[in-house]
Scaffold this motif. Structure first.
Motif, PDB file in Angstrom:
ATOM      1  N   ASP A 144      33.306  36.106  38.003  1.00  0.00           N
ATOM      2  CA  ASP A 144      34.747  36.057  37.745  1.00  0.00           C
ATOM      3  C   ASP A 144      35.320  37.414  38.130  1.00  0.00           C
ATOM      4  O   ASP A 144      35.286  38.368  37.363  1.00  0.00           O
ATOM      5  N   TYR A 145      35.834  37.509  39.356  1.00  0.00           N
ATOM      6  CA  TYR A 145      36.350  38.777  39.855  1.00  0.00           C
ATOM      7  C   TYR A 145      37.613  39.201  39.119  1.00  0.00           C
ATOM      8  O   TYR A 145      37.880  40.392  38.956  1.00  0.00           O
ATOM      9  N   TYR A 146      38.415  38.238  38.706  1.00  0.00           N
ATOM     10  CA  TYR A 146      39.640  38.586  37.980  1.00  0.00           C
ATOM     11  C   TYR A 146      39.294  39.210  36.635  1.00  0.00           C
ATOM     12  O   TYR A 146      39.900  40.208  36.221  1.00  0.00           O
ATOM     13  N   ALA A 147      38.292  38.651  35.953  1.00  0.00           N
ATOM     14  CA  ALA A 147      37.876  39.212  34.668  1.00  0.00           C
ATOM     15  C   ALA A 147      37.262  40.592  34.850  1.00  0.00           C
ATOM     16  O   ALA A 147      37.425  41.472  34.000  1.00  0.00           O
ATOM     17  N   ALA A 148      36.558  40.790  35.966  1.00  0.00           N
ATOM     18  CA  ALA A 148      35.934  42.092  36.220  1.00  0.00           C
ATOM     19  C   ALA A 148      36.973  43.203  36.301  1.00  0.00           C
ATOM     20  O   ALA A 148      36.733  44.337  35.863  1.00  0.00           O
ATOM     21  N   LEU A 149      38.137  42.894  36.884  1.00  0.00           N
ATOM     22  CA  LEU A 149      39.202  43.891  36.997  1.00  0.00           C
ATOM     23  C   LEU A 149      40.182  43.828  35.835  1.00  0.00           C
ATOM     24  O   LEU A 149      41.055  44.695  35.709  1.00  0.00           O
ATOM     25  N   GLY A 150      40.077  42.782  34.996  1.00  0.00           N
ATOM     26  CA  GLY A 150      40.986  42.655  33.868  1.00  0.00           C
ATOM     27  C   GLY A 150      42.380  42.230  34.256  1.00  0.00           C
ATOM     28  O   GLY A 150      43.359  42.692  33.666  1.00  0.00           O
ATOM     29  N   VAL A 151      42.495  41.348  35.265  1.00  0.00           N
ATOM     30  CA  VAL A 151      43.806  40.866  35.705  1.00  0.00           C
ATOM     31  C   VAL A 151      43.810  39.340  35.667  1.00  0.00           C
ATOM     32  O   VAL A 151      42.762  38.702  35.596  1.00  0.00           O
ATOM     33  N   SER A 152      45.005  38.767  35.749  1.00  0.00           N
ATOM     34  CA  SER A 152      45.134  37.316  35.770  1.00  0.00           C
ATOM     35  C   SER A 152      45.006  36.808  37.199  1.00  0.00           C
ATOM     36  O   SER A 152      45.061  37.576  38.158  1.00  0.00           O
ATOM     37  N   LYS A 153      44.857  35.498  37.336  1.00  0.00           N
ATOM     38  CA  LYS A 153      44.712  34.910  38.661  1.00  0.00           C
ATOM     39  C   LYS A 153      46.002  34.963  39.475  1.00  0.00           C
ATOM     40  O   LYS A 153      45.985  34.751  40.683  1.00  0.00           O
ATOM     41  N   THR A 154      47.104  35.261  38.815  1.00  0.00           N
ATOM     42  CA  THR A 154      48.382  35.367  39.524  1.00  0.00           C
ATOM     43  C   THR A 154      48.767  36.819  39.784  1.00  0.00           C
ATOM     44  O   THR A 154      49.900  37.107  40.172  1.00  0.00           O
ATOM     45  N   ALA A 155      47.842  37.741  39.572  1.00  0.00           N
ATOM     46  CA  ALA A 155      48.128  39.170  39.727  1.00  0.00           C
ATOM     47  C   ALA A 155      48.544  39.487  41.156  1.00  0.00           C
ATOM     48  O   ALA A 155      48.006  38.930  42.120  1.00  0.00           O
ATOM     49  N   THR A 156      49.519  40.398  41.276  1.00  0.00           N
ATOM     50  CA  THR A 156      49.974  40.824  42.590  1.00  0.00           C
ATOM     51  C   THR A 156      49.007  41.848  43.167  1.00  0.00           C
ATOM     52  O   THR A 156      48.114  42.357  42.480  1.00  0.00           O
ATOM     53  N   GLU A 157      49.227  42.154  44.449  1.00  0.00           N
ATOM     54  CA  GLU A 157      48.370  43.151  45.116  1.00  0.00           C
ATOM     55  C   GLU A 157      48.466  44.508  44.418  1.00  0.00           C
ATOM     56  O   GLU A 157      47.457  45.203  44.240  1.00  0.00           O
ATOM     57  N   ALA A 158      49.676  44.891  44.008  1.00  0.00           N
ATOM     58  CA  ALA A 158      49.872  46.171  43.327  1.00  0.00           C
ATOM     59  C   ALA A 158      49.159  46.185  41.968  1.00  0.00           C
ATOM     60  O   ALA A 158      48.573  47.205  41.578  1.00  0.00           O
ATOM     61  N   GLU A 159      49.208  45.079  41.243  1.00  0.00           N
ATOM     62  CA  GLU A 159      48.552  44.997  39.934  1.00  0.00           C
ATOM     63  C   GLU A 159      47.033  45.085  40.072  1.00  0.00           C
ATOM     64  O   GLU A 159      46.347  45.713  39.254  1.00  0.00           O
ATOM     65  N   ILE A 160      46.507  44.468  41.109  1.00  0.00           N
ATOM     66  CA  ILE A 160      45.062  44.517  41.350  1.00  0.00           C
ATOM     67  C   ILE A 160      44.623  45.943  41.684  1.00  0.00           C
ATOM     68  O   ILE A 160      43.621  46.444  41.177  1.00  0.00           O
ATOM     69  N   LYS A 161      45.398  46.612  42.517  1.00  0.00           N
ATOM     70  CA  LYS A 161      45.072  47.991  42.890  1.00  0.00           C
ATOM     71  C   LYS A 161      45.141  48.922  41.684  1.00  0.00           C
ATOM     72  O   LYS A 161      44.272  49.788  41.492  1.00  0.00           O
ATOM     73  N   GLU A 199      30.077  45.962  40.146  1.00  0.00           N
ATOM     74  CA  GLU A 199      30.826  44.723  39.917  1.00  0.00           C
ATOM     75  C   GLU A 199      32.306  44.917  40.227  1.00  0.00           C
ATOM     76  O   GLU A 199      32.943  44.057  40.840  1.00  0.00           O
ATOM     77  N   ILE A 200      32.843  46.067  39.811  1.00  0.00           N
ATOM     78  CA  ILE A 200      34.257  46.360  40.064  1.00  0.00           C
ATOM     79  C   ILE A 200      34.513  46.496  41.564  1.00  0.00           C
ATOM     80  O   ILE A 200      35.506  45.986  42.096  1.00  0.00           O
ATOM     81  N   ASN A 201      33.615  47.181  42.256  1.00  0.00           N
ATOM     82  CA  ASN A 201      33.763  47.376  43.698  1.00  0.00           C
ATOM     83  C   ASN A 201      33.738  46.043  44.431  1.00  0.00           C
ATOM     84  O   ASN A 201      34.540  45.792  45.337  1.00  0.00           O
ATOM     85  N   GLU A 202      32.822  45.165  44.036  1.00  0.00           N
ATOM     86  CA  GLU A 202      32.732  43.848  44.654  1.00  0.00           C
ATOM     87  C   GLU A 202      33.990  43.026  44.400  1.00  0.00           C
ATOM     88  O   GLU A 202      34.531  42.386  45.303  1.00  0.00           O
ATOM     89  N   ALA A 203      34.474  43.065  43.163  1.00  0.00           N
ATOM     90  CA  ALA A 203      35.677  42.299  42.823  1.00  0.00           C
ATOM     91  C   ALA A 203      36.884  42.786  43.614  1.00  0.00           C
ATOM     92  O   ALA A 203      37.662  41.985  44.140  1.00  0.00           O
ATOM     93  N   TYR A 204      37.035  44.112  43.720  1.00  0.00           N
ATOM     94  CA  TYR A 204      38.197  44.653  44.434  1.00  0.00           C
ATOM     95  C   TYR A 204      38.105  44.347  45.928  1.00  0.00           C
ATOM     96  O   TYR A 204      39.119  44.078  46.577  1.00  0.00           O
ATOM     97  N   ASP A 205      36.891  44.400  46.485  1.00  0.00           N
ATOM     98  CA  ASP A 205      36.722  44.106  47.906  1.00  0.00           C
ATOM     99  C   ASP A 205      37.204  42.703  48.245  1.00  0.00           C
ATOM    100  O   ASP A 205      37.786  42.469  49.300  1.00  0.00           O
ATOM    101  N   VAL A 206      36.985  41.754  47.337  1.00  0.00           N
ATOM    102  CA  VAL A 206      37.398  40.370  47.580  1.00  0.00           C
ATOM    103  C   VAL A 206      38.876  40.158  47.273  1.00  0.00           C
ATOM    104  O   VAL A 206      39.629  39.624  48.085  1.00  0.00           O
ATOM    105  N   LEU A 207      39.328  40.621  46.109  1.00  0.00           N
ATOM    106  CA  LEU A 207      40.697  40.318  45.687  1.00  0.00           C
ATOM    107  C   LEU A 207      41.753  41.124  46.429  1.00  0.00           C
ATOM    108  O   LEU A 207      42.920  40.739  46.462  1.00  0.00           O
TER     109      LEU A 207
END
Length: 388
Positions: free
Chosen positions: A5-22, A49-57
């Motif tokens: 769950d990449y969204y959970a790894a970064l602590g964001v929702s599935k509707t998170a914007t690019e800025a929120e993910i960064k 895990e965080i690096n992998e999640a950010y690379d995808v999202l």
């Protein structure tokens, strides 16, 4: 890890914007960076895990594929997580740390420089033919990469010598400077420019690698291409990437496949598509024809009255299923060719057939005699065959 769950790894929702993910990614880096959590296996694993999640999202295409298929269906879309903190898809966490803390982690950077680190991943683009994609192949391809120097074993020091304490930083790996401003004095600590934060330097550089510890080598790499690959398929060869640092393991080799087009076949998933031109006589009377497949020619029966655009299925003549059992099919689409350059006799026969089919008597060229359609077809067939 399955079903990540990449969204959970970064602590964001599935509707998170690019800025929120960064923003979430930067916050997680501050919290779990290895320099802030020395010797913590938990922090190291979390950072991967965080690096992998950010690379995808952070990549729109990868994120869309992840949302649709999940982590297990990415087909190798992520190529940075398995390679540690380096690699062509990863980030330089030393630079991130300096960005957040203005270079104040010189001591930690020194430790990091001396740590065994995995080498970078390498990307290799390979073209295969349509037949190779369908049946699989073995290829030997040239690959240029960095490897540990064979003469110094990667130390950078000439045989019989070693590393000595850096005189510029006294072995600390960091240097400080003080700047006076109207707001007071500020001290900045940075990695030593002479030893690069290691705290030691090579006494006598190895003449083979000039003290770098690594050399560029060209190798012949044998790769096995599995049957069923398609464009943008990715193959991973563990340990065939760039050599590691300070005795660390080598990175991985990622092979990106491009399938060359075929002059006769097209692909639709695991199925093969092709066109088959037939004459109007074959379409009307039926015939047995030969059709090209990847395994050679096979017989195909064209029934009477076949219309142009009709498709026939040859079961099991397609591509092997890359992640399953069995094969796709081959779909043969017929197109009826209208003859051109007809002779006067051929045109006359066609007129007689058209009139016979409509229930009318033939014109003067038919000389008033009624004819059966089958007789006309046989004449037309023979006439067209003689004209070939």
């Amino acid at each position: 890890m399955s079903n990540k769950d990449y969204y959970a790894a970064l602590g964001v929702s599935k509707t998170a914007t690019e800025a929120e993910i960064k923003k979430a990614y930067k916050q997680q880096v501050k919290k779990y960076h290895p320099d802030l959590n020395p010797d913590s296996k938990t922090a190291e694993a979390k950072m991967k895990e965080i690096n992998e999640a950010y690379d995808v999202l952070s990549d729109a295409d990868k994120r869309a594929r992840y949302d649709q298929f999940g982590a297990d269906g990415m087909n190798g879309a992520y190529a940075g997580g398995a390679g540690g903190f380096g690699g062509f898809g990863g980030a330089d966490f030393g630079d991130i740390f300096d960005m957040f803390f203005n270079g104040a982690g010189g001591g930690r950077s020194a430790r990091r420089q001396n740590m065994a680190r995995q080498g970078d991943d390498v990307r290799l683009d390979v073209k295969v033919t349509f037949e190779e994609a369908a049946k699989g192949a073995t290829r030997e391809v040239p690959l240029t990469r960095s490897e540990n120097c064979p003469d110094c074993g990667g130390s950078g020091a000439k045989a019989g010598t070693g590393r000595i304490t850096c005189s510029h930083c006294g072995g600390s790996g960091q240097v400080s400077s003080t700047q006076t401003t109207p707001f007071g004095q500020f001290q900045t600590v940075k990695a030593c420019p002479r030893c690069g934060g290691r705290g030691s330097v090579v006494e006598t550089p190895c003449p083979t690698c000039s003290g770098n510890g690594r050399v560029r080598k060209q190798r012949k790499i044998k790769i096995n291409i599995p049957a069923g690959v398609d464009n943008d398929s990715r193959l991973r060869m563990s340990g065939e990437g760039e050599g590691g640092f300070n005795g660390g393991p080598s990175g991985d080799l990622y092979i990106f496949i491009t399938v060359e087009p075929h002059k006769y076949f097209r692909r639709n998933g695991d199925d093969i598509l092709c066109d088959l031109p037939i004459t109007m006589v074959q379409a009307a009377l039926g015939d047995e024809v030969e059709v090209e497949t990847l395994d050679g020619k096979v017989k195909l029966t064209i029934p009477e009255g076949t219309q142009s655009g009709t498709s026939f299925r040859l079961r099991g003549r397609g591509f092997p299923k890359l992640r399953g059992y069995g094969k796709g099919d081959q779909n043969v689409k017929v197109s009826v060719i209208t003859p051109s350059g007809l002779t006067a006799e051929q045109k006359d026969l066609l007129r007689q057939f058209a009139q016979a089919g409509s229930g009318k008597k033939p014109d003067n060229k038919g000389k008033g005699k009624e004819n059966k359609p089958k007789g006309f077809f046989n004449k037309i067939k023979d006439s067209i065959s003689d004209n070939k």
